[in-house]
Design a protein around this motif. Structure first.
Motif, PDB file in Angstrom:
ATOM      1  N   LEU A 115      11.976  -7.627   7.157  1.00 51.13           N
ATOM      2  CA  LEU A 115      11.810  -7.561   5.711  1.00 51.13           C
ATOM      3  C   LEU A 115      12.567  -8.702   5.034  1.00 51.13           C
ATOM      4  CD1 LEU A 115      12.261  -3.713   5.213  1.00 51.13           C
ATOM      5  CD2 LEU A 115      10.124  -5.009   5.265  1.00 51.13           C
ATOM      6  N   PRO A 116      12.005  -9.293   3.984  1.00 50.03           N
ATOM      7  CA  PRO A 116      12.683 -10.401   3.299  1.00 50.03           C
ATOM      8  C   PRO A 116      13.962  -9.927   2.615  1.00 50.03           C
ATOM      9  CG  PRO A 116      10.776  -9.685   2.039  1.00 50.03           C
ATOM     10  CD  PRO A 116      10.701  -8.971   3.356  1.00 50.03           C
ATOM     11  N   LYS A 117      14.991 -10.755   2.678  1.00 45.77           N
ATOM     12  CA  LYS A 117      16.264 -10.428   2.031  1.00 45.77           C
ATOM     13  C   LYS A 117      16.346 -11.049   0.634  1.00 45.77           C
ATOM     14  CE  LYS A 117      17.918  -8.353   5.715  1.00 45.77           C
ATOM     15  NZ  LYS A 117      16.730  -8.506   6.576  1.00 45.77           N
ATOM     16  N   HIS A 118      15.500 -12.029   0.369  1.00 43.59           N
ATOM     17  CA  HIS A 118      15.511 -12.722  -0.917  1.00 43.59           C
ATOM     18  C   HIS A 118      14.084 -12.843  -1.436  1.00 43.59           C
ATOM     19  CE1 HIS A 118      19.749 -13.681  -0.324  1.00 43.59           C
ATOM     20  NE2 HIS A 118      19.447 -14.052   0.917  1.00 43.59           N
TER      21      HIS A 118
ATOM     22  N   THR B 196       4.636  -5.569   3.847  1.00 43.77           N
ATOM     23  CA  THR B 196       3.725  -4.429   3.814  1.00 43.77           C
ATOM     24  C   THR B 196       4.421  -3.233   4.460  1.00 43.77           C
ATOM     25  OG1 THR B 196       1.775  -5.843   3.956  1.00 43.77           O
ATOM     26  CG2 THR B 196       1.484  -3.538   4.569  1.00 43.77           C
ATOM     27  N   PHE B 197       4.374  -2.087   3.777  1.00 47.75           N
ATOM     28  CA  PHE B 197       5.094  -0.917   4.260  1.00 47.75           C
ATOM     29  C   PHE B 197       4.189   0.185   4.797  1.00 47.75           C
ATOM     30  CE2 PHE B 197       7.748  -2.870   1.022  1.00 47.75           C
ATOM     31  CZ  PHE B 197       8.945  -3.008   1.689  1.00 47.75           C
ATOM     32  N   GLY B 198       2.947   0.220   4.410  1.00 52.38           N
ATOM     33  CA  GLY B 198       2.104   1.357   4.745  1.00 52.38           C
ATOM     34  C   GLY B 198       2.314   2.470   3.732  1.00 52.38           C
ATOM     35  N   ALA B 199       1.668   3.611   3.945  1.00 51.57           N
ATOM     36  CA  ALA B 199       1.752   4.720   2.992  1.00 51.57           C
ATOM     37  C   ALA B 199       3.181   5.254   2.916  1.00 51.57           C
ATOM     38  CB  ALA B 199       0.801   5.834   3.407  1.00 51.57           C
TER      39      ALA B 199
ATOM     40  N   SER C 254       8.520  10.653   9.358  1.00 50.32           N
ATOM     41  CA  SER C 254       7.073  10.797   9.264  1.00 50.32           C
ATOM     42  C   SER C 254       6.415  10.600  10.623  1.00 50.32           C
ATOM     43  CB  SER C 254       6.524   9.750   8.282  1.00 50.32           C
ATOM     44  OG  SER C 254       5.128   9.715   8.358  1.00 50.32           O
ATOM     45  N   ARG C 255       5.377  11.364  10.876  1.00 47.27           N
ATOM     46  CA  ARG C 255       4.637  11.196  12.129  1.00 47.27           C
ATOM     47  C   ARG C 255       3.442  10.275  11.944  1.00 47.27           C
ATOM     48  NH1 ARG C 255       4.417  17.536  14.151  1.00 47.27           N
ATOM     49  NH2 ARG C 255       6.686  17.862  14.280  1.00 47.27           N
ATOM     50  N   ALA C 256       3.125   9.971  10.670  1.00 48.16           N
ATOM     51  CA  ALA C 256       1.933   9.179  10.414  1.00 48.16           C
ATOM     52  C   ALA C 256       2.249   7.755   9.993  1.00 48.16           C
ATOM     53  CB  ALA C 256       1.098   9.849   9.318  1.00 48.16           C
ATOM     54  N   ARG C 257       3.513   7.460   9.753  1.00 51.61           N
ATOM     55  CA  ARG C 257       3.886   6.171   9.203  1.00 51.61           C
ATOM     56  C   ARG C 257       4.662   5.373  10.230  1.00 51.61           C
ATOM     57  NH1 ARG C 257       8.379   4.029   6.786  1.00 51.61           N
ATOM     58  NH2 ARG C 257       8.068   2.596   5.043  1.00 51.61           N
ATOM     59  N   THR C 258       4.281   4.122  10.431  1.00 49.18           N
ATOM     60  CA  THR C 258       5.021   3.241  11.307  1.00 49.18           C
ATOM     61  C   THR C 258       6.035   2.490  10.460  1.00 49.18           C
ATOM     62  OG1 THR C 258       3.125   2.958  12.775  1.00 49.18           O
ATOM     63  CG2 THR C 258       4.876   1.310  12.912  1.00 49.18           C
ATOM     64  N   ALA C 259       7.294   2.793  10.637  1.00 50.12           N
ATOM     65  CA  ALA C 259       8.333   2.183   9.806  1.00 50.12           C
ATOM     66  C   ALA C 259       8.488   0.707  10.144  1.00 50.12           C
ATOM     67  CB  ALA C 259       9.658   2.909  10.022  1.00 50.12           C
ATOM     68  N   PRO C 260       8.580  -0.155   9.135  1.00 52.81           N
ATOM     69  CA  PRO C 260       8.819  -1.572   9.395  1.00 52.81           C
ATOM     70  C   PRO C 260      10.234  -1.787   9.904  1.00 52.81           C
ATOM     71  CG  PRO C 260       8.980  -1.122   7.056  1.00 52.81           C
ATOM     72  CD  PRO C 260       8.507   0.152   7.695  1.00 52.81           C
TER      73      PRO C 260
ATOM     74  N   VAL D 177       0.855  -1.184   0.000  1.00 52.27           N
ATOM     75  CA  VAL D 177       0.000   0.000   0.000  1.00 52.27           C
ATOM     76  C   VAL D 177       0.883   1.222   0.000  1.00 52.27           C
ATOM     77  CG1 VAL D 177      -1.852   1.210   1.187  1.00 52.27           C
ATOM     78  CG2 VAL D 177      -1.644  -1.271   1.341  1.00 52.27           C
ATOM     79  N   ILE D 178       1.148   1.750  -1.189  1.00 49.10           N
ATOM     80  CA  ILE D 178       2.078   2.858  -1.291  1.00 49.10           C
ATOM     81  C   ILE D 178       1.423   4.113  -1.809  1.00 49.10           C
ATOM     82  CG2 ILE D 178       4.034   1.350  -1.648  1.00 49.10           C
ATOM     83  CD1 ILE D 178       3.811   1.931  -4.602  1.00 49.10           C
TER      84      ILE D 178
END
Length: 232
Positions: free
Chosen positions: A58-61, A70-73, A47-53, A15-16
């Motif tokens: 995160l997958p390396k391969h 999933t990254f969020g906006a 960002s104040r609205a985005r929760t960073a993963p 979801v970008i």
């Protein structure tokens, strides 16, 4: 003949906030990223609205679509970074026609602006879409191309040359080559297992400075997504 040196479907799985109808990609020629003028953009503001993963999550391969991250906006790549010079150069080099900016309301009710481009003479099958926060700060870049496009990989490599401060273009170019090899291999493996030629796989995630990059392959399209917002 284009310059010899160039820098680095489908379901919308991350979801970008990119424009839904846009497309872009290239084959295995793996040229280096173009030596574009690096913008002296300041460091990105968190960002104040985005929760960073978390990077560890995160997958390396390459993974199948059911395991995609999933990254969020997407967030601003860097305060004040518009990417307009980069897009102008990309469109000139790859004969892309850039449309006028368009506004789009996102599921959360917020509006974003997109600049979409598509191949014209010599650029058929390649598309680009740049997303902006507040009509100005670039937050995402989506480049697509057909898997059988002879120069598609070089186009994607050029997209990784995005001139936002903090991105290691050498590592991004190397990552893209590996990402393509791994997604192609996993794609072929899944087709052999299922007989379904419309499988969908994604690469491991590359993080550099204020952006993350991920390559998607779905049937006959490669989609390279570059999203603003560092990981934790």
């Amino acid at each position: 003949m284009r310059a010899a040196l160039r820098v680095p479907a489908v379901l919308m799985t991350v979801v970008i906030g990119t424009a839904g109808a846009v497309s872009c990609s290239r084959s295995d020629s793996g040229t280096a990223a173009p030596d574009r003028t690096k913008a002296s953009a300041p460091h990105p503001e968190p960002s104040r609205a985005r929760t960073a993963p978390r990077a560890a999550d995160l997958p390396k391969h390459a993974v199948t679509s059911d395991k995609r991250p999933t990254f969020g906006a997407a967030d601003t790549m860097a305060a004040g970074y518009t990417g307009k010079d980069f897009l102008a150069g990309l469109s000139k080099d790859w004969k892309l026609k850039l449309d006028k900016p368009v506004g789009q309301e996102m599921p959360d009710g917020k509006k974003r602006t997109y600049v979409n481009g598509h191949g014209g003479d010599g650029g058929d099958g390649m598309t680009v879409s740049a997303g902006y926060i507040d009509n100005e700060n670039m937050s995402s870049l989506l480049c697509r191309t057909g898997t059988d496009q002879s120069d598609g990989f070089d186009f994607l490599a050029a997209c990784t040359g995005l001139d936002v401060a903090g991105v290691d273009h050498g590592k991004a170019s190397s990552w893209l080559k590996q990402a393509k090899q791994e997604t192609d291999s996993l794609y072929a493996e899944k087709i052999a297992e299922t007989g379904n030629k419309k499988e969908y796989v994604v690469s491991g995630v590359f993080t550099s400075g204020p952006v993350v990059m991920i390559l998607h392959r779905a049937y006959d399209k490669y989609s390279l997504r570059i999203l603003g917002g560092a990981v934790a």
